[in-house]
Design a protein around this motif. Structure first.
Motif, PDB file in Angstrom:
ATOM      1  N   GLY A   1       0.788  -1.232   0.000  1.00  0.00           N
ATOM      2  CA  GLY A   1       0.000   0.000   0.000  1.00  0.00           C
ATOM      3  C   GLY A   1       0.814   1.272   0.000  1.00  0.00           C
ATOM      4  O   GLY A   1       0.260   2.363   0.138  1.00  0.00           O
ATOM      5  N   THR A   2       2.144   1.179  -0.155  1.00  0.00           N
ATOM      6  CA  THR A   2       3.018   2.351  -0.182  1.00  0.00           C
ATOM      7  C   THR A   2       3.710   2.442  -1.537  1.00  0.00           C
ATOM      8  O   THR A   2       3.710   1.477  -2.305  1.00  0.00           O
ATOM      9  N   PRO A   3       4.349   3.589  -1.835  1.00  0.00           N
ATOM     10  CA  PRO A   3       5.095   3.689  -3.098  1.00  0.00           C
ATOM     11  C   PRO A   3       6.252   2.706  -3.197  1.00  0.00           C
ATOM     12  O   PRO A   3       6.750   2.445  -4.301  1.00  0.00           O
ATOM     13  N   ASP A   4       6.687   2.152  -2.062  1.00  0.00           N
ATOM     14  CA  ASP A   4       7.805   1.208  -2.059  1.00  0.00           C
ATOM     15  C   ASP A   4       7.349  -0.250  -2.063  1.00  0.00           C
ATOM     16  O   ASP A   4       8.160  -1.162  -1.827  1.00  0.00           O
ATOM     17  N   GLU A   5       6.094  -0.483  -2.354  1.00  0.00           N
ATOM     18  CA  GLU A   5       5.585  -1.861  -2.341  1.00  0.00           C
ATOM     19  C   GLU A   5       6.364  -2.712  -3.343  1.00  0.00           C
ATOM     20  O   GLU A   5       6.688  -2.272  -4.453  1.00  0.00           O
ATOM     21  N   MET A   6       6.646  -3.948  -2.911  1.00  0.00           N
ATOM     22  CA  MET A   6       7.507  -4.818  -3.714  1.00  0.00           C
ATOM     23  C   MET A   6       7.175  -6.277  -3.429  1.00  0.00           C
ATOM     24  O   MET A   6       6.777  -6.633  -2.320  1.00  0.00           O
ATOM     25  N   TYR A   7       7.362  -7.106  -4.453  1.00  0.00           N
ATOM     26  CA  TYR A   7       7.314  -8.562  -4.290  1.00  0.00           C
ATOM     27  C   TYR A   7       8.750  -9.058  -4.333  1.00  0.00           C
ATOM     28  O   TYR A   7       9.480  -8.789  -5.304  1.00  0.00           O
ATOM     29  N   VAL A   8       9.155  -9.743  -3.262  1.00  0.00           N
ATOM     30  CA  VAL A   8      10.563 -10.103  -3.084  1.00  0.00           C
ATOM     31  C   VAL A   8      10.720 -11.610  -2.991  1.00  0.00           C
ATOM     32  O   VAL A   8      10.017 -12.285  -2.239  1.00  0.00           O
ATOM     33  N   TRP A   9      11.672 -12.137  -3.794  1.00  0.00           N
ATOM     34  CA  TRP A   9      12.108 -13.539  -3.735  1.00  0.00           C
ATOM     35  C   TRP A   9      13.558 -13.580  -3.236  1.00  0.00           C
ATOM     36  O   TRP A   9      14.358 -12.722  -3.637  1.00  0.00           O
ATOM     37  N   PRO A  10      13.952 -14.522  -2.399  1.00  0.00           N
ATOM     38  CA  PRO A  10      13.114 -15.476  -1.678  1.00  0.00           C
ATOM     39  C   PRO A  10      12.577 -14.844  -0.396  1.00  0.00           C
ATOM     40  O   PRO A  10      12.992 -13.756  -0.001  1.00  0.00           O
ATOM     41  N   TYR A  11      11.676 -15.520   0.258  1.00  0.00           N
ATOM     42  CA  TYR A  11      11.077 -14.966   1.481  1.00  0.00           C
ATOM     43  C   TYR A  11      12.077 -14.890   2.623  1.00  0.00           C
ATOM     44  O   TYR A  11      11.871 -14.157   3.602  1.00  0.00           O
ATOM     45  N   PHE A  12      13.187 -15.630   2.525  1.00  0.00           N
ATOM     46  CA  PHE A  12      14.208 -15.564   3.590  1.00  0.00           C
ATOM     47  C   PHE A  12      14.748 -14.142   3.766  1.00  0.00           C
ATOM     48  O   PHE A  12      15.253 -13.799   4.834  1.00  0.00           O
ATOM     49  N   ALA A  13      14.656 -13.345   2.696  1.00  0.00           N
ATOM     50  CA  ALA A  13      15.186 -11.983   2.768  1.00  0.00           C
ATOM     51  C   ALA A  13      14.440 -11.134   3.787  1.00  0.00           C
ATOM     52  O   ALA A  13      14.972 -10.131   4.278  1.00  0.00           O
ATOM     53  N   GLU A  14      13.212 -11.518   4.126  1.00  0.00           N
ATOM     54  CA  GLU A  14      12.395 -10.733   5.049  1.00  0.00           C
ATOM     55  C   GLU A  14      12.023 -11.487   6.321  1.00  0.00           C
ATOM     56  O   GLU A  14      11.356 -10.929   7.192  1.00  0.00           O
ATOM     57  N   LYS A  15      12.459 -12.722   6.436  1.00  0.00           N
ATOM     58  CA  LYS A  15      12.083 -13.521   7.608  1.00  0.00           C
ATOM     59  C   LYS A  15      13.319 -13.839   8.441  1.00  0.00           C
ATOM     60  O   LYS A  15      14.336 -14.280   7.898  1.00  0.00           O
ATOM     61  N   PRO A  16      13.267 -13.619   9.757  1.00  0.00           N
ATOM     62  CA  PRO A  16      14.425 -13.921  10.608  1.00  0.00           C
ATOM     63  C   PRO A  16      14.823 -15.390  10.520  1.00  0.00           C
ATOM     64  O   PRO A  16      13.962 -16.283  10.478  1.00  0.00           O
ATOM     65  N   LEU A  17      16.105 -15.642  10.503  1.00  0.00           N
ATOM     66  CA  LEU A  17      16.581 -17.019  10.380  1.00  0.00           C
ATOM     67  C   LEU A  17      16.131 -17.900  11.548  1.00  0.00           C
ATOM     68  O   LEU A  17      15.838 -19.082  11.362  1.00  0.00           O
ATOM     69  N   ASP A  18      16.084 -17.310  12.759  1.00  0.00           N
ATOM     70  CA  ASP A  18      15.736 -18.126  13.920  1.00  0.00           C
ATOM     71  C   ASP A  18      14.247 -18.472  13.969  1.00  0.00           C
ATOM     72  O   ASP A  18      13.808 -19.207  14.847  1.00  0.00           O
ATOM     73  N   SER A  19      13.468 -17.926  13.009  1.00  0.00           N
ATOM     74  CA  SER A  19      12.043 -18.243  12.965  1.00  0.00           C
ATOM     75  C   SER A  19      11.710 -19.264  11.885  1.00  0.00           C
ATOM     76  O   SER A  19      10.538 -19.623  11.707  1.00  0.00           O
ATOM     77  N   LEU A  20      12.725 -19.731  11.163  1.00  0.00           N
ATOM     78  CA  LEU A  20      12.477 -20.684  10.086  1.00  0.00           C
ATOM     79  C   LEU A  20      12.090 -22.051  10.641  1.00  0.00           C
ATOM     80  O   LEU A  20      12.675 -22.545  11.607  1.00  0.00           O
ATOM     81  N   THR A  21      11.096 -22.660  10.023  1.00  0.00           N
ATOM     82  CA  THR A  21      10.696 -24.024  10.379  1.00  0.00           C
ATOM     83  C   THR A  21      11.652 -25.014   9.707  1.00  0.00           C
ATOM     84  O   THR A  21      12.391 -24.637   8.786  1.00  0.00           O
ATOM     85  N   PRO A  22      11.664 -26.263  10.134  1.00  0.00           N
ATOM     86  CA  PRO A  22      12.536 -27.249   9.474  1.00  0.00           C
ATOM     87  C   PRO A  22      12.331 -27.329   7.961  1.00  0.00           C
ATOM     88  O   PRO A  22      13.329 -27.354   7.219  1.00  0.00           O
ATOM     89  N   PRO A  23      11.078 -27.369   7.439  1.00  0.00           N
ATOM     90  CA  PRO A  23      10.932 -27.379   5.978  1.00  0.00           C
ATOM     91  C   PRO A  23      11.478 -26.110   5.318  1.00  0.00           C
ATOM     92  O   PRO A  23      12.025 -26.170   4.211  1.00  0.00           O
ATOM     93  N   GLU A  24      11.343 -24.971   6.004  1.00  0.00           N
ATOM     94  CA  GLU A  24      11.866 -23.726   5.439  1.00  0.00           C
ATOM     95  C   GLU A  24      13.394 -23.735   5.416  1.00  0.00           C
ATOM     96  O   GLU A  24      14.006 -23.171   4.499  1.00  0.00           O
ATOM     97  N   LYS A  25      14.009 -24.370   6.393  1.00  0.00           N
ATOM     98  CA  LYS A  25      15.467 -24.492   6.373  1.00  0.00           C
ATOM     99  C   LYS A  25      15.923 -25.354   5.194  1.00  0.00           C
ATOM    100  O   LYS A  25      16.972 -25.097   4.593  1.00  0.00           O
ATOM    101  N   VAL A  26      15.121 -26.362   4.876  1.00  0.00           N
ATOM    102  CA  VAL A  26      15.449 -27.184   3.704  1.00  0.00           C
ATOM    103  C   VAL A  26      15.408 -26.318   2.445  1.00  0.00           C
ATOM    104  O   VAL A  26      16.287 -26.417   1.572  1.00  0.00           O
ATOM    105  N   ASP A  27      14.390 -25.450   2.343  1.00  0.00           N
ATOM    106  CA  ASP A  27      14.310 -24.527   1.207  1.00  0.00           C
ATOM    107  C   ASP A  27      15.554 -23.645   1.124  1.00  0.00           C
ATOM    108  O   ASP A  27      16.105 -23.418   0.039  1.00  0.00           O
TER     109      ASP A  27
END
Length: 254
Positions: free
Chosen positions: A189-215
């Protein structure tokens, strides 16, 4: 009356002398009333003679030392040079901050804006071809040119320089791997709106689930991951596409 004999005179004289000596030893006190201890005359200048000022309280005398019998001399401690606050205002301010909202990981490209889905599809096709020059028309020119690497004038030359093989093949493989993962929609909803790959760029590493760590390990090695933990977050390549379908950046780092 029977008269004293001459033999008894020395005895009478001795008793009289003893009586006089006893009387002389008794101290003479004038017949004056006895004084209580509180009525005894105080030494001038004594602290107890000073009249208290109304509204002020008298300091309690220091307690006597039971071993020495004399009140110890008490020297007041100096105030600290730096007055520290009783509470840590910085920590209080951090405690008042609301917790960060959880990151929503997206995977269905059919639910994103059509321009974004179209640009993603074009990048995948160019990368799968093995010809890095097919990326050139997608990178744009001038003010809308995609940000890559250190921002050289020729983005293709920059990508080749970043590729381990020198021809850009490694970069093409990385593009395919990135666009095959989940993604996130940031600054919605802002002028800086963006779709970013991969999601790891915006998610803390310590919050990753085991399947996400595999990704994540499909993109990086265990050594890379250890370096990211030390760094404090994901620092590999990422892709950003605006809602109107502009390929905004392809960069690495934080």
């Amino acid at each position: 009356m029977k008269r004293q004999t001459t033999a008894n005179r020395p005895l009478a004289a001795g008793l009289s002398a003893l009586l006089l000596a006893t009387v002389a030893l008794v101290p003479f006190f004038p017949s004056s009333p006895a004084f209580a201890l509180s009525e005894l005359k105080r030494v001038p200048g004594d602290a107890q003679d000073v009249e208290p000022v109304p509204g002020e309280t008298q300091d309690e005398p220091p307690a006597a030392d039971p071993e020495q019998g004399v009140a110890p001399l008490q020297i007041p401690m100096p105030d600290p040079l730096v007055q520290k606050p009783t509470t840590d205002t910085k920590d209080d301010a951090l405690d008042d901050e609301p917790p960060a909202a959880p990151v929503e990981v997206l995977s269905d490209v059919s639910k994103i804006p059509a321009p974004v889905a179209r640009m993603r599809e074009l990048i995948v096709e160019a990368a799968a071809s093995g010809d890095i020059e097919r990326l050139r028309p997608l990178l744009g020119k001038g003010p809308t040119q995609t940000q890559v690497g250190d921002g050289q004038d020729d983005p293709i030359a920059t990508l080749k320089g970043l590729s381990g093989d020198g021809e850009g093949v490694e970069i093409l493989a990385i593009l395919l791997d990135l666009l095959s993962t989940g993604f996130v929609n940031i600054d919605k909803g802002t002028p800086d709106e963006m779709y970013v790959w991969p999601y790891f760029a915006e998610k803390p590493l310590d919050s990753l689930t085991p399947p996400e760590k595999v990704d994540l390990f499909r993109l990086v090695t265990a050594g890379d991951y250890a370096g990211m933990e030390e760094f404090g977050g994901y620092n590999f390549y990422r892709i950003g596409i605006t809602p109107d379908g502009q390929w905004k950046f392809f960069t690495g780092g934080d």
